[in-house]
Design an enzyme around this catalytic site. Structure first.
Site, PDB file in Angstrom:
ATOM      1  N   SER A   1       0.828  -1.202   0.000  1.00 29.08           N
ATOM      2  CA  SER A   1       0.000   0.000   0.000  1.00 29.08           C
ATOM      3  C   SER A   1       0.872   1.267   0.000  1.00 29.08           C
ATOM      4  O   SER A   1       1.622   1.466  -0.953  1.00 29.08           O
ATOM      5  CB  SER A   1      -0.964  -0.075   1.190  1.00 29.08           C
ATOM      6  OG  SER A   1      -1.945   0.888   1.106  1.00 29.08           O
TER       7      SER A   1
ATOM      8  N   ASP B   1     -10.504  -4.070  -4.858  1.00 30.46           N
ATOM      9  CA  ASP B   1      -9.861  -3.118  -3.935  1.00 30.46           C
ATOM     10  C   ASP B   1     -10.645  -1.801  -3.943  1.00 30.46           C
ATOM     11  O   ASP B   1     -10.745  -1.146  -4.979  1.00 30.46           O
ATOM     12  CB  ASP B   1      -8.409  -2.886  -4.401  1.00 30.46           C
ATOM     13  CG  ASP B   1      -7.595  -2.122  -3.365  1.00 30.46           C
ATOM     14  OD1 ASP B   1      -8.178  -1.289  -2.650  1.00 30.46           O
ATOM     15  OD2 ASP B   1      -6.382  -2.352  -3.286  1.00 30.46           O
TER      16      ASP B   1
ATOM     17  N   HIS C   1      -8.295  -4.722  -0.470  1.00 28.86           N
ATOM     18  CA  HIS C   1      -7.001  -4.083  -0.209  1.00 28.86           C
ATOM     19  C   HIS C   1      -6.087  -4.979   0.644  1.00 28.86           C
ATOM     20  O   HIS C   1      -4.880  -4.772   0.677  1.00 28.86           O
ATOM     21  CB  HIS C   1      -7.241  -2.729   0.461  1.00 28.86           C
ATOM     22  CG  HIS C   1      -6.088  -1.780   0.331  1.00 28.86           C
ATOM     23  ND1 HIS C   1      -5.640  -1.314  -0.883  1.00 28.86           N
ATOM     24  CD2 HIS C   1      -5.281  -1.215   1.264  1.00 28.86           C
ATOM     25  CE1 HIS C   1      -4.607  -0.497  -0.690  1.00 28.86           C
ATOM     26  NE2 HIS C   1      -4.370  -0.431   0.606  1.00 28.86           N
TER      27      HIS C   1
HETATM   28  C1  MLT Z   1      -1.395   5.939  -0.075  1.00 32.65           C
HETATM   29  O1  MLT Z   1      -1.759   6.912   0.551  1.00 32.65           O
HETATM   30  O2  MLT Z   1      -0.223   5.667  -0.285  1.00 32.65           O
HETATM   31  C2  MLT Z   1      -2.487   5.078  -0.583  1.00 32.65           C
HETATM   32  O3  MLT Z   1      -3.690   5.754  -0.536  1.00 32.65           O
HETATM   33  C3  MLT Z   1      -2.569   3.803   0.134  1.00 32.65           C
HETATM   34  C4  MLT Z   1      -2.727   3.970   1.615  1.00 32.65           C
HETATM   35  O4  MLT Z   1      -3.846   4.064   2.121  1.00 32.65           O
HETATM   36  O5  MLT Z   1      -1.730   3.993   2.303  1.00 32.65           O
END
Ligand code: MLT
Length: 206
Positions: free
Chosen positions: A106, A156, A187
């Site tokens: 992520s 996701d 996710h």
């Molecule tokens: C990010 O902010 O890098 C993406 O939205 C994924 C997350 O939730 O960390």
């Protein structure tokens, strides 16, 4: 803290020449992905930093303005800061700087993609779980020696499949060799894709 080693981090020695750079998701820390790293490659050394940005107390690797909307200036600065840290850690712990494989989830996968685009010399390979396009650089790097594996969820809620495709296209335009796997998931990671990624990594000759 040692000069240059300016991220809170864990380092675990390995029995092979490879080092996994573990990059956690929002709200994670340097301990979170160590079991995953061990599962993905039991022999590799592990370098696992904690993101320096806090969002409501949750560590991240760069600032965002909203979900999926990134603060690009901060992202660039943090990407260079992380690349410099990885270089300093390679010297300090004496691991091979040309055998580093990022494993990111992520937010951590997003900064790994940003490292590939802005500081391509940092990584030889990467396993990116639930990644997005972090930014589009003015000039594409030459990623012809990079081997990349991307795991995406077809349900996701944060990352539409089209966004993953956009990332794959961008990395392929930079001449990276990209394997993309869509899994029946959201996710969160599935055990099956972790196993698939680990089999892919076992075949890599770096
Ligand atoms: C990010 O902010 O890098 C993406 O939205 C994924 C997350 O939730 O960390």
């Amino acid at each position: 803290m040692k000069a240059g080693l300016d991220f809170v981090h864990e380092f675990v020695r390995g029995s092979s020449k490879r080092t996994l750079l573990l990059l956690h998701g929002t709200g994670g820390n340097e301990h979170d992905l160590i079991p995953l790293g061990r599962e993905i490659d039991p022999a590799a050394a592990i370098l696992s930093p904690r993101g320096k940005v806090l969002e409501n107390g949750m560590p991240r690797f760069f600032r965002r303005l909203a979900e999926g909307v990134f603060d690009e200036e901060d992202l660039k600065r943090r990407t260079h800061e992380l690349a410099d840290f990885v270089g300093a850690a390679a010297q300090h712990y004496e691991f091979a700087a040309d055998k580093i494989v990022a494993v990111g989830y992520s937010n951590g996968a997003n900064i790994a993609a940003s490292l590939l685009l802005l500081r391509p010399e940092t990584l030889r390979a990467a396993v990116l779980f639930r990644a997005m396009v972090p930014l589009v650089p003015e000039k594409l790097p030459d990623l012809s020696s990079a081997r990349l594996w991307i795991g995406a969820g077809n349900q996701d809620p944060i990352i539409p499949m089209s966004e993953t495709q956009r990332l794959v296209e961008l990395l392929r335009r930079a001449r990276a060799e990209v394997t993309i796997r869509f899994v029946n998931a959201g996710h969160s990671l599935t055990n099956a894709e972790v196993e698939t990624a680990s089999l892919w990594l076992a075949e890599l000759t770096i």
